[in-house]
Design a protein around this motif. Structure first.
Motif, mmCIF file in Angstrom:
data_model
loop_
_atom_site.group_PDB
_atom_site.id
_atom_site.type_symbol
_atom_site.label_atom_id
_atom_site.label_comp_id
_atom_site.label_asym_id
_atom_site.label_seq_id
_atom_site.Cartn_x
_atom_site.Cartn_y
_atom_site.Cartn_z
ATOM 1 N N ARG A 13 0.770 -1.284 0.035
ATOM 2 C CA ARG A 13 -0.050 -0.042 -0.115
ATOM 3 C C ARG A 13 0.910 1.208 -0.070
ATOM 4 O O ARG A 13 0.506 2.285 -0.597
ATOM 5 N N GLU A 14 2.098 1.140 0.627
ATOM 6 C CA GLU A 14 2.969 2.493 0.878
ATOM 7 C C GLU A 14 3.526 2.626 -0.519
ATOM 8 O O GLU A 14 3.940 3.562 -0.686
ATOM 9 N N ILE A 48 0.821 -9.619 -9.930
ATOM 10 C CA ILE A 48 -0.204 -10.398 -9.485
ATOM 11 C C ILE A 48 -0.302 -10.964 -7.936
ATOM 12 O O ILE A 48 -1.159 -11.085 -7.351
ATOM 13 N N ALA A 49 1.060 -11.323 -7.725
ATOM 14 C CA ALA A 49 1.312 -11.502 -6.023
ATOM 15 C C ALA A 49 1.019 -10.517 -5.087
ATOM 16 O O ALA A 49 0.389 -10.778 -4.248
ATOM 17 N N ALA A 50 1.245 -9.475 -5.571
ATOM 18 C CA ALA A 50 0.952 -8.182 -4.788
ATOM 19 C C ALA A 50 -0.570 -7.933 -4.806
ATOM 20 O O ALA A 50 -1.287 -7.671 -3.865
ATOM 21 N N ALA A 51 -1.462 -8.282 -5.849
ATOM 22 C CA ALA A 51 -2.611 -8.219 -6.239
ATOM 23 C C ALA A 51 -3.341 -9.179 -5.104
ATOM 24 O O ALA A 51 -4.474 -8.924 -4.564
ATOM 25 N N SER A 52 -2.627 -10.362 -5.093
ATOM 26 C CA SER A 52 -3.287 -11.441 -4.317
ATOM 27 C C SER A 52 -3.352 -11.248 -2.768
ATOM 28 O O SER A 52 -4.218 -11.587 -2.148
ATOM 29 N N ILE A 53 -2.144 -10.287 -2.248
ATOM 30 C CA ILE A 53 -2.032 -9.857 -0.948
ATOM 31 C C ILE A 53 -3.061 -9.055 -0.555
ATOM 32 O O ILE A 53 -3.741 -8.930 0.385
ATOM 33 N N ILE A 54 -3.205 -7.856 -1.349
ATOM 34 C CA ILE A 54 -4.399 -6.869 -1.171
ATOM 35 C C ILE A 54 -5.666 -7.584 -1.275
ATOM 36 O O ILE A 54 -6.579 -7.237 -0.299
ATOM 37 N N ALA A 55 -5.823 -8.463 -1.948
ATOM 38 C CA ALA A 55 -7.040 -8.985 -2.332
ATOM 39 C C ALA A 55 -7.696 -9.834 -0.805
ATOM 40 O O ALA A 55 -8.700 -9.819 -0.223
#
Length: 260
Positions: A125-126, A194-201
């Motif tokens: 997020r940062e 995609i890995a970052a998106a999976s964490i956020i989701a």
């Protein structure tokens, strides 16, 4: 060469800033104190670990690097969480990372501990250029089916990106969108975006389910995130179906039929 006598405590502080080609490192290797040799071995293991993490991270950025060579700059990774649960929304995230982004150990969110996911969530997020989240709730999932609901949530996540993408990397799905895109099977372990998106989701959805657990006690949503665990199924039988439940999913559907 005059050998400087250092205490083990001083060496512990010192070696963190050294490289294996540093003359002091060579000097310390001649030190016959067991405590010193133990510290050197620990440091060498740490270097090996960091090198491995760098190599793994390099592998995870290959899709993004290839696309940047083609002239794309805002590459959004897109992933979903919550297709399988009996309750709660399906949540998607779209994340655009800067080209120099680095986060050792970032991988498929399901493989990480909750503490690590929370830590990575804050870091992403940062440091991300742009993040968008989309979700479709139970009633609409029942109405249009989970596959269509996931696609809708993915498009919603793209729309919610404050900085619009010029290319999409999507985990295992194909969606209609105005942007060029690529679908990658098991993308959350092959692409850093995609890995970052999976964490956020995942963190977004898990936090929501914990809040729902307070509103709808008895289903253990705080532990199972709406998946059909033993506690959840017992809660369903005891307390019935909530507005969070997907009525088109067995065993919720079976329970509703049995009540009629």
């Amino acid at each position: 060469m005059v050998r400087v006598h250092r205490t083990i405590k001083e060496i512990k502080v010192l070696i963190g800033a050294l490289s294996d080609s540093d003359p002091i490192w060579e000097e310390l290797k001649q030190d016959d104190r067991k405590g010193v040799q133990r510290l050197l071995q620990q440091q060498e293991r740490e270097w090996v670990k960091k090198e491995k993490e760098k190599e793994e991270f390099e592998t995870l950025t290959r899709y993004e690097k290839e696309l940047r060579l083609q002239g794309f700059t805002h590459i959004a990774g897109i992933d979903e969480v919550g297709r399988g649960p009996l309750a709660g929304p399906v949540v998607t995230a779209a994340v655009i990372l800067p080209h120099d982004f680095f986060l050792a150990g970032l991988n498929d969110s399901k493989k990480l501990s909750e503490t690590k996911r929370e830590e990575y969530y804050e870091y992403i997020r940062e440091n991300a250029i742009s993040i968008g989240v989309g979700m479709v709730h139970a009633e609409e999932i029942d109405s249009i089916n989970i596959y269509q609901a996931t696609k809708k949530a993915m498009n919603e996540a793209i729309v919610h990106l404050p900085v619009q993408p010029d290319y999409l990397l999507i985990d295992a799905m194909k969606i209609h969108s105005p942007f060029p895109s690529q679908s990658i099977i098991k993308g959350d372990s092959k692409s850093i975006s995609i890995a970052a998106a999976s964490i956020i989701a995942k963190v977004t959805r898990d936090r929501m389910m914990k809040e729902y657990a307070v509103k709808y006690p008895g289903y253990a949503f705080e532990k199972n995130a709406g998946y059909g665990t033993k506690d959840h199924l017992m809660g369903l039988k005891r307390f019935g179906v909530t507005p969070l439940h997907r009525k088109s999913f067995a065993p919720v559907k079976e329970l509703l039929h049995a009540d009629h």
